[in-house]
Motif scaffolding. Structure first.
Motif, PDB file in Angstrom:
ATOM      1  N   ARG A  68     -77.219 -18.001  14.073  1.00  0.00           N
ATOM      2  CA  ARG A  68     -76.116 -18.867  13.596  1.00  0.00           C
ATOM      3  C   ARG A  68     -76.652 -20.078  12.836  1.00  0.00           C
ATOM      4  O   ARG A  68     -76.068 -20.480  11.807  1.00  0.00           O
ATOM      5  CB  ARG A  68     -75.266 -19.320  14.802  1.00  0.00           C
ATOM      6  CG  ARG A  68     -74.083 -20.218  14.414  1.00  0.00           C
ATOM      7  CD  ARG A  68     -73.069 -19.469  13.564  1.00  0.00           C
ATOM      8  NE  ARG A  68     -71.983 -20.327  13.071  1.00  0.00           N
ATOM      9  CZ  ARG A  68     -72.021 -21.007  11.940  1.00  0.00           C
ATOM     10  NH1 ARG A  68     -73.108 -20.958  11.168  1.00  0.00           N
ATOM     11  NH2 ARG A  68     -70.994 -21.734  11.555  1.00  0.00           N
ATOM     12  N   ILE A  69     -77.746 -20.662  13.304  1.00  0.00           N
ATOM     13  CA  ILE A  69     -78.308 -21.831  12.612  1.00  0.00           C
ATOM     14  C   ILE A  69     -78.896 -21.407  11.264  1.00  0.00           C
ATOM     15  O   ILE A  69     -78.717 -22.111  10.253  1.00  0.00           O
ATOM     16  CB  ILE A  69     -79.364 -22.544  13.490  1.00  0.00           C
ATOM     17  CG1 ILE A  69     -78.680 -23.185  14.718  1.00  0.00           C
ATOM     18  CG2 ILE A  69     -80.104 -23.620  12.695  1.00  0.00           C
ATOM     19  CD1 ILE A  69     -79.640 -23.716  15.772  1.00  0.00           C
ATOM     20  N   ILE A  79     -73.962 -29.544   9.764  1.00  0.00           N
ATOM     21  CA  ILE A  79     -74.291 -29.358  11.186  1.00  0.00           C
ATOM     22  C   ILE A  79     -74.238 -30.714  11.882  1.00  0.00           C
ATOM     23  O   ILE A  79     -74.871 -31.681  11.426  1.00  0.00           O
ATOM     24  CB  ILE A  79     -75.700 -28.748  11.360  1.00  0.00           C
ATOM     25  CG1 ILE A  79     -75.819 -27.418  10.596  1.00  0.00           C
ATOM     26  CG2 ILE A  79     -76.035 -28.552  12.838  1.00  0.00           C
ATOM     27  CD1 ILE A  79     -77.247 -26.864  10.544  1.00  0.00           C
ATOM     28  N   LEU A 100     -84.156 -30.445  11.987  1.00  0.00           N
ATOM     29  CA  LEU A 100     -83.236 -29.819  11.025  1.00  0.00           C
ATOM     30  C   LEU A 100     -83.294 -30.497   9.660  1.00  0.00           C
ATOM     31  O   LEU A 100     -83.104 -29.849   8.625  1.00  0.00           O
ATOM     32  CB  LEU A 100     -81.808 -29.831  11.569  1.00  0.00           C
ATOM     33  CG  LEU A 100     -81.526 -28.882  12.750  1.00  0.00           C
ATOM     34  CD1 LEU A 100     -80.112 -29.084  13.272  1.00  0.00           C
ATOM     35  CD2 LEU A 100     -81.745 -27.420  12.346  1.00  0.00           C
ATOM     36  N   ILE A 138     -74.208 -28.527  17.492  1.00  0.00           N
ATOM     37  CA  ILE A 138     -75.251 -28.197  18.467  1.00  0.00           C
ATOM     38  C   ILE A 138     -75.210 -29.289  19.527  1.00  0.00           C
ATOM     39  O   ILE A 138     -75.493 -30.454  19.231  1.00  0.00           O
ATOM     40  CB  ILE A 138     -76.645 -28.129  17.808  1.00  0.00           C
ATOM     41  CG1 ILE A 138     -76.654 -27.117  16.651  1.00  0.00           C
ATOM     42  CG2 ILE A 138     -77.712 -27.769  18.846  1.00  0.00           C
ATOM     43  CD1 ILE A 138     -77.957 -27.091  15.853  1.00  0.00           C
ATOM     44  N   LEU A 206     -86.703 -21.391  16.049  1.00  0.00           N
ATOM     45  CA  LEU A 206     -86.381 -21.522  14.623  1.00  0.00           C
ATOM     46  C   LEU A 206     -87.642 -21.557  13.774  1.00  0.00           C
ATOM     47  O   LEU A 206     -87.723 -20.913  12.723  1.00  0.00           O
ATOM     48  CB  LEU A 206     -85.563 -22.799  14.396  1.00  0.00           C
ATOM     49  CG  LEU A 206     -84.116 -22.785  14.869  1.00  0.00           C
ATOM     50  CD1 LEU A 206     -83.552 -24.198  14.936  1.00  0.00           C
ATOM     51  CD2 LEU A 206     -83.256 -21.900  13.947  1.00  0.00           C
TER      52      LEU A 206
END
Length: 563
Positions: A68-69, A79, A100, A138, A206
């Motif tokens: 999803r990210i 986000i 991020l 998140i 990630l």
């Protein structure tokens, strides 16, 4: 104080470990008490390695979270990184948003207001996300019980990924992914991560999709170590590895925000204890006295000059926090002294003007004087709000659950909880809480306990033992600083009270007359009579280093003494 000597190790295991490690019985005993039984166990313990960290994809829903990210990054979605206002929450938000931002510019952060919104995922936060076109939230260090809030977000077209470490309820929120090692259906090998630790596992996952290893993420571990220390999670397994390497970052190359805090207190090398008592309270002070956003801003800042300015602001909040904490503690102690009813098994105090941000600290302070399950209440809007703290071995959460008919809301865990109730229910609740605790508590739990690892002689206290014990660090729950006991000690004749109001005890002791070692006993000044005129006594203590005028020597840090 209640002294509890840990049981002796099995002779066979002790002999085997001594032989395989070539260490004496004292070191082998300390290791066995910490669950270290083999050469391989000891190697992992003494030589933490990033290779010992588990594959993040072993955590339930990790694949869904990453997918999803990655989709949000590919589509330039906005986000929102959401977290609680304490150290674990703000460190988690700084960690996730900083990472991020290396991948996208479409990231913002949100910390709920302690007073207007309260703990956890908030409607205000979701409305903020909707109004500003965020399609993914998140949530870190909260959210595992936010079933209604996540459903509300879904109605508004907002997806949720939850990174939490609190015990889930019977049902989970309908989120894209719920990362929580305490889920019953999660087979992740280590269950004791803090919220920031779960967040780190997500960025580890990630990063792996970009062919980056955990070594490429070491720069984030100062935040993880700070959260581990502040949240008082067990420093074993993965937490030991993360805090070990995180402390190296804190001491060698910390992010500007943490460096700015360290510079203010002028401390050279920080231990995990220093992180708990120096760094964490300052980060916490933002959410207690003003707003958690200040902490996230400080921890995310890359410019050191700006970080210093933010750290000065936070230092001012911390000064305010200390003053409020001291004043309210004194007022609460006075209230207890004036109230003859407060001599039962609990301490429950209330004043409508007490600062909500410090009542948890005040509850802990009261336990230092009156060692009983404690609640400190203040007014919060049209309700009364309280922080609960407990004594070792007693589950205050269960006690509150038994009084639920008088309570509006409550949450927390075994030793710390929070609740709200209507003012008209205060007296009834107070009595119910006292009745429940008096009925269920094991009375010996009302005397503070010192767990003693083993009895040794003073002759055993030497540089070699100290060097090995130093390698047991970082210390914390699950791996506490070793505590020893020695008998037939005598002061050499110069023992005296020192410090403000003669609160502390300083002396040089001997056991056989041949060895001598300096001892310092903080808050033991009232025990001077036990050591005067060379009367024999016994003591429990940890071993420590004393640095004075360029010289370094071993000393005993006394925890308690008896005649």
């Amino acid at each position: 104080m209640r002294w509890t000597l840990k049981p002796k190790s099995e002779a066979e295991k002790l002999a085997s470990l001594q032989k395989s490690l070539q260490v004496d019985a004292i070191v082998a005993t300390l290791l066995l008490q910490r669950g270290i039984e083999t050469y391989e166990d000891a190697k992992t313990f003494f030589r933490p390695s990033l290779d010992d960290l588990h594959d993040p994809f072993l955590m339930k829903d990790m694949d869904k979270a990453v997918l999803r990210i990655e989709m949000a990054l590919s589509n330039n979605e906005n986000i929102l990184v959401f977290g609680d206002y304490d150290v674990d929450g703000t460190s988690s938000v700084a960690l996730m948003s900083t990472y991020l931002k290396t991948r996208t510019t479409h990231v913002a952060t949100y910390i709920p207001d302690r007073y207007d919104e309260g703990y956890g995922v908030s409607i205000n936060g979701i409305d903020f996300a909707h109004d500003n076109d965020f399609s993914l939230i998140i949530a870190l260090d909260c959210g595992v019980k936010a079933i209604d809030k996540v459903a509300y977000a879904k109605e508004k077209g907002i997806d949720f990924i939850i990174c939490d470490h609190h015990r889930p309820g019977k049902d989970l929120p309908d989120a894209v992914a719920v990362l929580d090692p305490k889920r019953d259906d999660c087979n992740y090998p280590f269950k004791e991560l803090c919220g920031c630790g779960v967040g780190f596992k997500l960025i580890q996952a990630l990063a792996s999709k970009k062919d980056k290893s955990v070594e490429d993420l070491v720069q984030y571990l100062d935040l993880v170590a700070t959260a581990i220390g502040a949240d008082i999670v067990p420093i074993v397994g993965e937490n030991r590895v993360l805090s070990y390497f995180g402390l190296q970052v804190i001491n060698n190359n910390p992010r500007p925000g943490i460096k700015a805090i360290i510079n203010q207190v002028k401390k050279e090398e920080l231990t995990i204890t220093d992180v708990v008592f120096i760094v964490a309270p300052r980060i916490n002070a933002a959410g207690r006295m003003k707003h958690g956003n200040y902490a996230v801003t400080l921890l995310s800042e890359t410019n050191f000059d700006l970080a210093e300015t933010y750290a000065e602001e936070i230092e001012a909040f911390n000064t305010d926090r200390r003053e409020a904490d001291q004043r309210i503690t004194n007022e609460a102690l006075q209230q207890i002294d004036n109230n003859k009813e407060q001599k039962g098994f609990t301490t429950v105090v209330y004043h409508e003007t007490w600062h909500k941000g410090v009542i948890g600290i005040v509850a802990s302070r009261l336990i230092e004087t009156y060692y009983r399950p404690t609640l400190v209440f203040t007014r919060s809007g049209d309700k009364l709000a309280a922080s609960a703290r407990s004594v070792s071995g007693f589950d205050v959460y269960n006690a509150l659950e038994a009084c639920a008919e008088h309570i509006e809301q409550f949450g927390g865990h075994k030793y710390a909880a929070g609740l709200t109730l209507k003012e008209e229910n205060y007296e009834a609740f107070k009595q119910a809480f006292e009745d429940e605790v008096s009925r269920t508590i094991d009375k010996h739990l009302l005397v503070p306990e010192i767990k003693v690892d083993m009895q040794i002689d003073l002759v055993d206290v030497n540089d070699k033992l100290w060097r090995i014990i130093s390698q047991f660090a970082p210390f914390g729950p699950g791996n506490m600083t070793p505590i020893f006991m020695s008998e037939n000690l005598k002061d050499t004749g110069y023992g005296k009270c020192v410090g403000e109001d003669d609160k502390h005890l300083r002396m040089t002791v001997t056991q056989t007359g041949r060895e001598k070692i300096v001892c310092i006993g903080f808050n033991l000044g009232d025990k001077l009579s036990l050591i005067e005129n060379k009367k024999p006594f016994k003591a429990v203590y940890s071993i420590d280093e004393n640095h004075w005028q360029g010289n370094t020597s071993l000393q005993l840090k006394l925890r308690d003494i008896r005649g």
